[in-house]
Design a protein around this motif. Structure first.
Motif, PDB file in Angstrom:
ATOM      1  N   PHE A 195      -2.723  -1.141  -3.520  1.00 14.09           N
ATOM      2  CA  PHE A 195      -3.733  -0.155  -2.406  1.00 14.09           C
ATOM      3  C   PHE A 195      -2.917   1.502  -2.430  1.00 14.09           C
ATOM      4  O   PHE A 195      -2.139   1.050  -2.222  1.00 14.09           O
ATOM      5  CB  PHE A 195      -3.929  -0.056  -1.475  1.00 14.09           C
ATOM      6  N   TYR A 224       1.762  -1.617  -6.056  1.00 17.16           N
ATOM      7  CA  TYR A 224       1.026  -1.579  -4.568  1.00 17.16           C
ATOM      8  C   TYR A 224       0.301  -1.570  -5.292  1.00 17.16           C
ATOM      9  O   TYR A 224      -0.538  -1.778  -6.774  1.00 17.16           O
ATOM     10  CB  TYR A 224       1.393   0.133  -4.530  1.00 17.16           C
ATOM     11  N   ILE A 244       1.059  -1.387   0.043  1.00 19.07           N
ATOM     12  CA  ILE A 244       0.317   0.296   0.051  1.00 19.07           C
ATOM     13  C   ILE A 244       0.520   0.980  -0.494  1.00 19.07           C
ATOM     14  O   ILE A 244       2.060   1.386   0.604  1.00 19.07           O
ATOM     15  CB  ILE A 244      -1.352  -0.246   1.227  1.00 19.07           C
ATOM     16  N   PRO A 297       3.275   1.192   5.477  1.00 17.75           N
ATOM     17  CA  PRO A 297       2.370   2.415   3.900  1.00 17.75           C
ATOM     18  C   PRO A 297       4.082   2.994   3.317  1.00 17.75           C
ATOM     19  O   PRO A 297       4.862   3.362   4.297  1.00 17.75           O
ATOM     20  CB  PRO A 297       1.623   3.227   4.274  1.00 17.75           C
ATOM     21  N   PHE A 327      -1.566  -5.218   6.544  1.00 19.69           N
ATOM     22  CA  PHE A 327      -0.222  -4.435   5.135  1.00 19.69           C
ATOM     23  C   PHE A 327       0.631  -5.338   4.920  1.00 19.69           C
ATOM     24  O   PHE A 327       1.287  -4.721   6.280  1.00 19.69           O
ATOM     25  CB  PHE A 327      -1.311  -3.069   5.280  1.00 19.69           C
ATOM     26  N   ALA A 386      -9.634  -1.711   4.741  1.00 22.09           N
ATOM     27  CA  ALA A 386      -9.092  -0.069   4.246  1.00 22.09           C
ATOM     28  C   ALA A 386     -10.233   0.978   5.188  1.00 22.09           C
ATOM     29  O   ALA A 386      -9.779   1.678   5.772  1.00 22.09           O
ATOM     30  CB  ALA A 386      -8.810   0.372   2.955  1.00 22.09           C
TER      31      ALA A 386
END
Length: 373
Positions: free
Chosen positions: A97, A95, A52, A78, A75, A136
């Protein structure tokens, strides 16, 4: 006693013959080790280490709070990217997301103005895309509610639904697929080994040698049933302890010995099917083709992949005559829910009764085939 001694002696001959057949030996080892590991680890249905990226155009306390909420193992940490990099990153598959937090997101939220986020998803990763979007959405909702509550805004709704998942708290697919893989392998190998034992005798010409010895077709058939069943039973026990519990770290709640007792009862049915198919096939390729016609319906309609409740009522009722359905049912009850003998004995009895019928039919067919030979 002479009959029992002959059955034991012929069974040990089958075990020695199996030990020298490296193809079948390798198939058994693979089916209860690498195949179980691959099935458990490659068909995951939960979100794990999804990549992500976050475009933080707001740079506020709330945007940082949302960014920090995306944590492993669902995940990956980030990665901050610019808005102009969203499309190139998705095109490159970097990615799965990309969360875009627009400018003045926090201010609009506190000012009771419409506040929206954009989540870009690479849907080529279908399972992760569907699950990750829900994750999410939940993460953002939780962080917004927590932030608004601290900022003195309207309190969240007073009623919350708390879900508690029994027997598999983290809803990990490997806990289910590993054990179901073992159950499917039991049916597959019991049919193949027993059928191959008959076909192998015919192809090598050793069946005629057995017939001139002081043994009966019944003794020959029963020896093949118990010896091939024993091979699979030992493989099942080792697979549960070494692969499922040892390598995959799946907790086995129930009694493994009780499960093996039920498996032994089921193996009378499965090996009898293999013995019967072995009398029909004249070569190993023929056995393989006939095996597919029998194994696939047994496995697909056993309840290991699709619950019986999801099938048409007439089909679910009809499948109560299938020992494979009862085998899967009591295996799940023992290994997942820790059921004792008092909860599963009826299903084990049903499996044993149906298995006895098939054993008798297979032996009669085997005796007729041997007589014609």
């Amino acid at each position: 006693m002479a009959t029992l001694a002959n059955i034991v002696w012929l069974g040990t001959k089958e075990l020695r013959s199996f030990g020298r057949d490296y193809v079948l030996l390798g198939l058994v080892v693979y089916s209860f080790s690498l195949a179980i590991l691959a099935q458990a680890q490659s068909s995951s249905q939960e979100l794990h280490n999804a990549a992500i990226a976050i475009v933080d155009e707001d740079r506020s306390t709330l945007s940082r709070q949302i960014t920090q909420a995306f944590l492993p193992p669902h995940f990956k940490p980030p990665v901050a990217i610019a808005e102009r990099d969203i499309v190139p990153a998705l095109n490159a598959g970097t990615y799965t997301f990309v969360l875009d937090i627009p400018p003045r997101f926090q201010a609009d939220l506190l000012g009771l103005k419409p506040a929206r986020l954009q989540l870009d998803i690479d849907a080529t990763a279908m399972v992760q895309a569907g699950l990750g979007a829900a994750y999410a959405q939940q993460i953002v909702a939780d962080e917004v509610a927590r932030f608004v509550g601290r900022a003195g805004g309207p309190a969240p709704a007073p009623v919350a639904l708390v879900a508690r998942i029994a027997f598999n708290p983290n809803a990990e697919t490997a806990w289910f697929t590993s054990v179901m893989g073992i159950l499917n392998s039991v049916t597959m190998l019991a049919i193949i080994l027993a059928g191959a034992a008959v076909v192998r005798e015919r192809e090598r010409g050793t069946l005629e040698h057995l017939l001139v010895m002081p043994v009966t077709p019944f003794e020959i058939a029963m020896a093949k049933v118990w010896s091939n069943g024993l091979v699979i039973l030992v493989a099942v026990g080792l697979s549960l302890v070494l692969v499922v519990r040892g390598l995959l770290h799946v907790p086995i709640i129930g009694s493994i010995p009780l499960f093996l007792v039920g498996t032994a009862a089921y193996l009378f049915f499965a090996t009898a099917i293999g013995l019967f198919l072995g009398t029909l096939a004249r070569s190993m390729p023929q056995l393989g083709l006939i095996y597919l016609l029998v194994y696939l319906p047994l496995a697909m309609l056993s309840g290991s992949n699709t619950p019986l409740e999801s099938m048409p009522p007439w089909l679910a009722t009809l499948l109560q005559a299938s020992p494979t359905v009862h085998f899967v049912a009591f295996a799940q009850a023992i290994l997942y829910r820790g059921a004792g003998l008092d909860a599963v004995w009826t299903r084990i009895v049903v499996v044993s009764a149906i298995g006895a019928v098939f054993v008798v039919a297979a032996i009669l067919r085997f005796r007729k085939t041997v007589a014609l030979s």
